[in-house]
Design an enzyme around this catalytic site. Structure first.
Site, PDB file in Angstrom:
ATOM      1  N   CYS A   3      40.949  35.564  25.280  1.00  0.00           N
ATOM      2  CA  CYS A   3      41.306  34.283  24.661  1.00  0.00           C
ATOM      3  C   CYS A   3      40.238  33.940  23.620  1.00  0.00           C
ATOM      4  O   CYS A   3      39.831  32.801  23.479  1.00  0.00           O
ATOM      5  CB  CYS A   3      41.397  33.192  25.718  1.00  0.00           C
ATOM      6  N   ALA A  48      40.563  38.975  37.665  1.00  0.00           N
ATOM      7  CA  ALA A  48      41.827  38.340  38.026  1.00  0.00           C
ATOM      8  C   ALA A  48      41.787  36.827  38.217  1.00  0.00           C
ATOM      9  O   ALA A  48      42.796  36.154  37.998  1.00  0.00           O
ATOM     10  CB  ALA A  48      42.352  38.980  39.299  1.00  0.00           C
ATOM     11  N   ALA A  49      40.640  36.286  38.653  1.00  0.00           N
ATOM     12  CA  ALA A  49      40.617  34.874  39.039  1.00  0.00           C
ATOM     13  C   ALA A  49      40.722  33.959  37.825  1.00  0.00           C
ATOM     14  O   ALA A  49      40.157  34.291  36.776  1.00  0.00           O
ATOM     15  CB  ALA A  49      39.337  34.585  39.805  1.00  0.00           C
ATOM     16  N   PRO A  50      41.423  32.823  37.891  1.00  0.00           N
ATOM     17  CA  PRO A  50      42.074  32.246  39.074  1.00  0.00           C
ATOM     18  C   PRO A  50      43.495  32.747  39.338  1.00  0.00           C
ATOM     19  O   PRO A  50      44.245  32.107  40.068  1.00  0.00           O
ATOM     20  CB  PRO A  50      42.090  30.753  38.728  1.00  0.00           C
ATOM     21  N   GLY A  51      43.864  33.879  38.741  1.00  0.00           N
ATOM     22  CA  GLY A  51      45.115  34.499  39.176  1.00  0.00           C
ATOM     23  C   GLY A  51      46.328  34.246  38.300  1.00  0.00           C
ATOM     24  O   GLY A  51      47.449  34.543  38.719  1.00  0.00           O
ATOM     25  N   GLY A  52      46.117  33.738  37.114  1.00  0.00           N
ATOM     26  CA  GLY A  52      47.256  33.472  36.224  1.00  0.00           C
ATOM     27  C   GLY A  52      48.098  34.722  36.007  1.00  0.00           C
ATOM     28  O   GLY A  52      49.315  34.712  36.199  1.00  0.00           O
ATOM     29  N   ASP A  60      32.369  43.978  41.656  1.00  0.00           N
ATOM     30  CA  ASP A  60      31.975  44.032  40.257  1.00  0.00           C
ATOM     31  C   ASP A  60      32.884  45.068  39.590  1.00  0.00           C
ATOM     32  O   ASP A  60      32.770  46.268  39.849  1.00  0.00           O
ATOM     33  CB  ASP A  60      30.501  44.446  40.143  1.00  0.00           C
ATOM     34  N   TYR A  80      29.366  43.521  27.466  1.00  0.00           N
ATOM     35  CA  TYR A  80      29.854  43.402  28.838  1.00  0.00           C
ATOM     36  C   TYR A  80      31.313  43.886  28.912  1.00  0.00           C
ATOM     37  O   TYR A  80      31.695  44.654  29.791  1.00  0.00           O
ATOM     38  CB  TYR A  80      29.753  41.925  29.212  1.00  0.00           C
ATOM     39  N   ASP A 128      41.216  41.595  31.536  1.00  0.00           N
ATOM     40  CA  ASP A 128      41.194  40.283  30.863  1.00  0.00           C
ATOM     41  C   ASP A 128      39.790  39.714  31.100  1.00  0.00           C
ATOM     42  O   ASP A 128      39.609  38.803  31.897  1.00  0.00           O
ATOM     43  CB  ASP A 128      42.286  39.406  31.510  1.00  0.00           C
TER      44      ASP A 128
HETATM   45  N1  SAH Z   1      42.825  36.927  34.262  1.00  0.00           N
HETATM   46  C1  SAH Z   1      42.527  35.579  34.687  1.00  0.00           C
HETATM   47  C2  SAH Z   1      41.376  34.957  33.888  1.00  0.00           C
HETATM   48  C3  SAH Z   1      40.131  35.816  33.921  1.00  0.00           C
HETATM   49  S1  SAH Z   1      38.704  35.077  33.197  1.00  0.00           S
HETATM   50  C4  SAH Z   1      43.794  34.751  34.589  1.00  0.00           C
HETATM   51  O1  SAH Z   1      44.717  35.116  33.855  1.00  0.00           O
HETATM   52  O2  SAH Z   1      43.896  33.729  35.292  1.00  0.00           O
HETATM   53  C5  SAH Z   1      37.537  36.344  33.467  1.00  0.00           C
HETATM   54  C6  SAH Z   1      37.208  36.603  34.907  1.00  0.00           C
HETATM   55  O3  SAH Z   1      36.310  37.706  34.945  1.00  0.00           O
HETATM   56  C7  SAH Z   1      36.479  35.457  35.630  1.00  0.00           C
HETATM   57  O4  SAH Z   1      37.232  35.055  36.748  1.00  0.00           O
HETATM   58  C8  SAH Z   1      35.158  36.074  36.076  1.00  0.00           C
HETATM   59  O5  SAH Z   1      34.746  35.647  37.359  1.00  0.00           O
HETATM   60  C9  SAH Z   1      35.489  37.553  36.087  1.00  0.00           C
HETATM   61  N2  SAH Z   1      34.323  38.447  35.974  1.00  0.00           N
HETATM   62  C10 SAH Z   1      33.240  38.321  35.163  1.00  0.00           C
HETATM   63  N3  SAH Z   1      32.382  39.342  35.344  1.00  0.00           N
HETATM   64  C11 SAH Z   1      32.935  40.142  36.304  1.00  0.00           C
HETATM   65  C12 SAH Z   1      32.521  41.347  36.936  1.00  0.00           C
HETATM   66  N4  SAH Z   1      31.381  41.957  36.589  1.00  0.00           N
HETATM   67  N5  SAH Z   1      33.328  41.889  37.868  1.00  0.00           N
HETATM   68  C13 SAH Z   1      34.500  41.290  38.222  1.00  0.00           C
HETATM   69  N6  SAH Z   1      34.943  40.137  37.652  1.00  0.00           N
HETATM   70  C14 SAH Z   1      34.170  39.579  36.702  1.00  0.00           C
END
Ligand code: SAH
Length: 387
Positions: free
Chosen positions: A321, A201-205, A252, A298, A271
């Site tokens: 993306c 989710a981060a940064p939450g877009g 995770d 992954y 995402d």
């Molecule tokens: N969906 C977000 C962008 C996500 S980018 C938006 O729209 O703003 C991918 C994200 O996956 C990153 O924030 C990264 O920290 C997270 N990520 C990577 N490996 C992960 C894991 N094993 N478990 C949870 N999050 C993970």
């Protein structure tokens, strides 16, 4: 300058055939529109447009998405190489290239005789001049201080207004987000009263967009494993006024089916991290085919886990993306072969193309191509759990 190994170029040719060169050229340039999502829980698009226009910002409504507005990107300008130059890192170079000022942490080295007030050229590590401006510090100060404004840029290659310092941004009325990213959440189509999960989710877009589309009336769970990125997510959601509508967990997300085994969500969006080959503009980038394979290995783990916390009839959206089939169509198809309980659901977005798969699923995927749709490169698939 994009340094991709031969196998990666072959992977791109699988998607783009003879258009790989055109694709790579367009990745180096920004799209002609810089998009913002309007936070419709706080303001209407027409009011925010009036406010931005009264500040001299040229801004328009998107033709299709109600919440999307855009600012035309200006440029390219002809930046000259002066005697006094400042070499900056990739992040700073890409920001200055798009019209930001230069801050000291991005400076790698500079002509020693640079004094405050001098006219300087900012140059990326690979020699591309990205902007001209006036030094606000001496060279020595930039290197020693490592913070603060270093160069006020007067002529970048491209420019968009400094959105992040405008009151409309600070008040949480807008969120800079690409058009395809907005479509990803639109495809998810969250509804009030539902349990909706954003696994990466981060940064939450997309999380913020879910809150807005459901007017804060869905139960939203947002997961990510990065402490740092979750911190900026909390800041973003605070700015937008959405914190009370989202439950955030640092986990995770490959193991949600174990840690949250009792959850049965209505909709889940995956995402995941990707090679980001579709992100533009790229001044330079270095990647190999094994980066793609590692990312793919992954990514499928997130889908597998997400599928198990979804209820029957629930919707699973996968978006990236990036542009390789290995991280997009191939992942979804591998998943569909493993999971008999999922089917693709066709997506209708007129301003996009189909996925590249030749299989029976091909029509269901959506791709945005930089050189065709004037957007970042993007992929979206929608699956439904049928048993
Ligand atoms: N969906 C977000 C962008 C996500 S980018 C938006 O729209 O703003 C991918 C994200 O996956 C990153 O924030 C990264 O920290 C997270 N990520 C990577 N490996 C992960 C894991 N094993 N478990 C949870 N999050 C993970």
């Amino acid at each position: 300058m994009l340094l991709y190994d031969n196998d990666l170029l072959k992977a791109l040719a699988r998607v783009y055939s003879s258009d790989v060169g055109t694709l790579l050229k367009s990745l180096a340039l920004p799209g002609s529109r810089y998009y913002l999502r309007v936070n419709m829980m706080k303001i209407s698009p027409s009011v925010v447009i009036d406010r931005l226009r009264s500040r001299g910002v040229e801004v328009f409504r998107d033709e299709e998405l109600e919440e999307a507005i855009y600012i035309p990107v200006k440029g390219p300008n002809n930046v000259v190489l002066r005697d006094k130059i400042i070499i900056v890192d990739k992040y700073a170079a890409e920001s200055v290239y798009m019209g930001s000022h230069l801050y000291a942490p991005g400076v790698i080295r500079c002509s020693e005789n640079i004094k405050r007030g001098d006219e300087v050229t900012v140059v990326a590590e690979n020699g591309i001049a990205v902007g001209e401006g006036i030094a606000v510090m001496d060279c020595l100060e930039m290197i020693r201080k490592r913070k603060g404004l270093a160069v006020e840029i007067s002529l970048p290659i491209y420019s968009v207004p400094p959105i992040r310092s405008l009151p409309e941004y600070l008040e949480g009325l807008v969120y800079p987000q690409s058009l395809p990213a907005m479509y990803a959440t639109r495809v998810l189509d969250p509804k009030p009263g539902e349990l909706v999960i954003d696994t990466c989710a981060a940064p939450g877009g997309k999380t913020g967009h879910i809150v807005e589309l459901t007017k804060g009336r869905a139960q939203v769970l947002a997961f990510d494993h990065s402490e740092k990125r979750l911190k900026s997510m909390v800041e973003e959601l605070e700015r937008l006024g959405h914190t009370s509508f989202v439950e955030i967990w640092k986990v995770d997300s490959r193991y949600l089916h174990i840690d949250f085994s009792w959850v049965k969500a209505d909709r889940v969006i995956v995402d995941p991290p990707c090679t980001a080959l579709g992100v533009r503009p790229k001044l330079f980038d270095r990647k190999t085919y094994s980066d793609v394979l590692n990312a793919a290995a992954y990514q499928i783990q997130f889908l597998r886990s997400a599928s198990k916390i979804l209820k029957k009839g629930g919707v699973l959206v996968y978006s990236t993306c990036t542009v390789t089939a290995e991280e997009n169509e191939d992942i979804v198809e591998k998943f569909l072969e493993e999971e008999r309980c999922f089917e693709t659901e066709p997506i209708k977005i007129s301003r996009s193309s189909r996925g590249i798969s030749s299989s029976r699923y091909g029509y269901a995927y959506v791709r945005f191509h930089p050189h065709i749709h004037d957007t970042p490169g993007y992929f979206i698939a929608k699956l439904v759990k049928i048993c």
